[in-house]
Each structure stands twice: as structure tokens, then as C-alpha cells.
Motif scaffolding. Structure first.
Motif, PDB file in Angstrom:
ATOM      1  N   GLY A  38       0.570  -1.258  -0.677  1.00  0.00           N
ATOM      2  CA  GLY A  38       0.107  -0.046   0.067  1.00  0.00           C
ATOM      3  C   GLY A  38       0.821   1.180  -0.318  1.00  0.00           C
ATOM      4  O   GLY A  38       2.292   1.333   0.348  1.00  0.00           O
ATOM      5  N   TYR A  65       0.714   3.816   7.111  1.00  0.00           N
ATOM      6  CA  TYR A  65      -0.085   3.346   5.434  1.00  0.00           C
ATOM      7  C   TYR A  65      -1.506   4.761   5.098  1.00  0.00           C
ATOM      8  O   TYR A  65      -1.483   5.141   6.765  1.00  0.00           O
ATOM      9  CB  TYR A  65      -0.570   2.158   5.828  1.00  0.00           C
ATOM     10  CG  TYR A  65       0.803   1.008   5.671  1.00  0.00           C
ATOM     11  CD1 TYR A  65       0.949   0.847   3.994  1.00  0.00           C
ATOM     12  CD2 TYR A  65       1.218   0.461   5.819  1.00  0.00           C
ATOM     13  CE1 TYR A  65       2.117   0.044   3.407  1.00  0.00           C
ATOM     14  CE2 TYR A  65       2.024  -0.296   6.251  1.00  0.00           C
ATOM     15  CZ  TYR A  65       2.486  -1.154   4.249  1.00  0.00           C
ATOM     16  OH  TYR A  65       3.694  -2.049   4.153  1.00  0.00           O
ATOM     17  N   GLU A  70      -4.512  -1.803   4.473  1.00  0.00           N
ATOM     18  CA  GLU A  70      -3.074  -2.064   4.327  1.00  0.00           C
ATOM     19  C   GLU A  70      -2.348  -2.249   4.649  1.00  0.00           C
ATOM     20  O   GLU A  70      -1.331  -3.373   4.698  1.00  0.00           O
ATOM     21  CB  GLU A  70      -2.397  -0.752   2.931  1.00  0.00           C
ATOM     22  CG  GLU A  70      -3.183  -0.212   1.589  1.00  0.00           C
ATOM     23  CD  GLU A  70      -2.887   1.702   1.177  1.00  0.00           C
ATOM     24  OE1 GLU A  70      -3.463   1.819   0.103  1.00  0.00           O
ATOM     25  OE2 GLU A  70      -2.289   2.094   2.257  1.00  0.00           O
TER      26      GLU A  70
END
Length: 158
Positions: A38, A65, A70
Motif C-alpha cells: 500500500g 500506511y 493496507e
């Protein structure tokens, strides 16, 4: 206006602690290992700031993230994965704090590892330390990051 406490909770849900990093792993390596999962919005690679180890990596980092999903994916895929022969410890940053405050001996004496005998003080027995070192050396050799022994010259002639 949002409650500042809820903002911290949201941040904690997408912020990961990455521990047990080998000294040879760089900041760039960490980003490269975790970017497939991600968008990384921030990364904190920690260094010793004083003392004899000043300027050396501390062995852990934090990655933020853009979404909780993610972070969950990265945690699921990377926790326990070997990097230079060492299993990575990947947790949500908030979990790491809670785990340490709940049981401070857990990091030194994990009940999930029956092969390592621990005393009540959280110290490993001598035989357990030897077994752990042997396992570490074996995993380093398998991973390919291990140090190769230099060949000793027995002949002193040039």
C-alpha cells in the motif's frame, strides 16, 4: 472538529511497528519490503542518538500506511518473514505498546516457544541460549545473509 483522541486511534490502526531488524537492513530496504502492500505515508527508522552505538540502527522502525486495510495486509504478509535470517516482528504500533505493558517479561520469555526454557526471572537457561544461537546460525546460512568464514592460510610463504 474531530476529537484528538479519535485521530490518534485512527493513526494507530494504520501504523505498524517493525521489529527484530538486522543491523544490515537500511531504511531503503524497509520501504522496499513494505511498499508492495500500500501507500506508505510516513516511515520512522530509529537510530541510536548517543552512547557507543551512536549512529547505528536500533533494530526497529515504524511505517504509516494510508489505510487500515493496507496495514493489515502488510502485517499479515510480513510478520514472521525472514529478513537476513531474522524473523520480522510486525504489529500495529498500538498492539506493541499494549503487549509490553501487559506483560513486560513476554518479550524475554515467550510461552509460545517451548524449546526455550525460561526461568521465573525471564532469563533463558544456558542450554537454551546455545540452542537459540545454533538455530540462528542455521537460519543465517539458509537465508544467505550469514557471514562466511574466511579461509585461514596455513602456509606463511608469499
Amino acid at each position: 472538529m474531530q476529537d484528538p483522541k479519535s485521530m490518534v486511534d485512527e493513526k494507530g490502526e494504520s501504523r505498524l511497528y517493525i521489529g527484530n531488524l538486522d543491523q544490515r537492513i537500511t531504511e531503503a530496504n524497509v520501504i522496499k519490503m513494505f511498499s508492495p502492500f500500500g501507500k506508505i505515508v510516513s516511515e520512522d527508522f530509529l537510530w541510536h542518538t548517543r552512547g557507543p552505538k551512536r549512529g547505528e540502527p536500533r533494530g526497529y522502525a515504524f511505517i504509516q500506511y494510508s489505510t487500515k486495510e493496507e496495514a493489515q495486509l502488510a502485517k499479515a504478509k510480513m510478520n514472521g518473514k525472514l529478513a537476513c535470517g531474522r524473523p520480522l516482528v510486525v504489529r500495529f504500533a498500538s498492539e506493541r505498546y499494549l503487549a509490553e505493558t501487559a506483560n513486560p517479561l513476554k518479550t524475554a520469555c515467550d510461552a509460545k516457544k517451548p524449546s526455550i526454557a525460561c526461568s521465573t526471572s525471564g532469563q533463558m537457561s544456558r542450554s537454551s541460549k546455545i540452542a537459540a544461537i545454533k538455530n540462528k546460525l542455521k537460519s543465517l546460512e539458509e537465508e544467505g545473509c550469514g557471514l562466511k568464514k574466511p579461509k585461514l592460510q596455513t602456509d606463511s610463504t608469499p
